[in-house]
Design a protein around this motif. Structure first.
Motif, PDB file in Angstrom:
ATOM      1  N   ARG A   5       0.836  -1.203   0.000  1.00 28.61           N
ATOM      2  CA  ARG A   5       0.000   0.000   0.000  1.00 28.61           C
ATOM      3  C   ARG A   5       0.869   1.250   0.000  1.00 28.61           C
ATOM      4  O   ARG A   5       0.580   2.218  -0.682  1.00 28.61           O
ATOM      5  CB  ARG A   5      -0.934  -0.019   1.205  1.00 28.61           C
ATOM      6  N   ASP A   6       1.966   1.222   0.772  1.00 35.81           N
ATOM      7  CA  ASP A   6       2.898   2.353   0.798  1.00 35.81           C
ATOM      8  C   ASP A   6       3.550   2.551  -0.567  1.00 35.81           C
ATOM      9  O   ASP A   6       3.683   3.667  -1.040  1.00 35.81           O
ATOM     10  CB  ASP A   6       3.987   2.142   1.850  1.00 35.81           C
ATOM     11  N   ARG A   8       2.342   1.650  -3.455  1.00 31.99           N
ATOM     12  CA  ARG A   8       1.319   2.144  -4.376  1.00 31.99           C
ATOM     13  C   ARG A   8       1.093   3.642  -4.164  1.00 31.99           C
ATOM     14  O   ARG A   8       0.997   4.409  -5.113  1.00 31.99           O
ATOM     15  CB  ARG A   8       0.018   1.359  -4.189  1.00 31.99           C
ATOM     16  N   ALA A   9       1.043   4.081  -2.905  1.00 31.81           N
ATOM     17  CA  ALA A   9       0.854   5.509  -2.597  1.00 31.81           C
ATOM     18  C   ALA A   9       2.032   6.328  -3.123  1.00 31.81           C
ATOM     19  O   ALA A   9       1.839   7.407  -3.683  1.00 31.81           O
ATOM     20  CB  ALA A   9       0.678   5.710  -1.095  1.00 31.81           C
ATOM     21  N   ARG A  10       3.262   5.818  -2.925  1.00 27.79           N
ATOM     22  CA  ARG A  10       4.444   6.521  -3.450  1.00 27.79           C
ATOM     23  C   ARG A  10       4.383   6.600  -4.978  1.00 27.79           C
ATOM     24  O   ARG A  10       4.669   7.634  -5.564  1.00 27.79           O
ATOM     25  CB  ARG A  10       5.727   5.806  -3.025  1.00 27.79           C
ATOM     26  N   GLU A  12       1.722   6.519  -6.919  1.00 25.21           N
ATOM     27  CA  GLU A  12       0.683   7.468  -7.325  1.00 25.21           C
ATOM     28  C   GLU A  12       1.154   8.903  -7.127  1.00 25.21           C
ATOM     29  O   GLU A  12       0.860   9.778  -7.947  1.00 25.21           O
ATOM     30  CB  GLU A  12      -0.607   7.200  -6.556  1.00 25.21           C
TER      31      GLU A  12
END
Length: 122
Positions: A5-6, A8-10, A12
């Motif tokens: 999730r981290d 993916r956030a980075r 994005e």
């Protein structure tokens, strides 16, 4: 925590930064994170009449190679297939190209390298 999730956030966040960076250079945003058969299109933008499919690659450092090195022939085929699906789904017929934007470093110290027409659809 450094889970998926981290990451993916980075990813994005880097894609948003690149979209803004390209917009400052005259491209117009059309879509982002378009899932298509067998792949995902990070950014779809317009450069005049040309629809540009943009693959964004990021690495914090180049210890394990430059981000541009990750655009293999297999990756190119997936992007071309996804782009064809995108064009068909949206009933588009226009000039297209594939660009790659390689980002290295960590914010705020980022190096951005834009390769226009990085490869051809074959």
């Amino acid at each position: 925590m450094n889970g998926p999730r981290d990451a993916r956030a980075r990813g994005e966040a880097v894609e948003r930064l690149v979209a803004n960076w390209l917009a400052d250079r005259g491209l117009k945003a059309v879509a982002a994170n378009q899932h298509a058969k067998g792949g995902e299109l990070d950014l779809v933008m317009r450069d005049g009449e040309t629809l540009v499919f943009i693959e964004v690659r990021h690495r914090a450092d180049t210890r394990h190679g430059h981000p541009l090195e990750t655009i293999t022939a297999t990756k190119q085929r997936r992007l071309v297939r996804a782009a064809r699906f995108y064009l068909h789904r949206n009933r588009l017929s226009c000039p297209c190209r594939f660009d790659v934007v390689a980002v290295t470093g960590t914010s705020p110290e980022l190096d951005i390298q834009w390769v226009v027409n990085a490869f051809d659809a074959y």
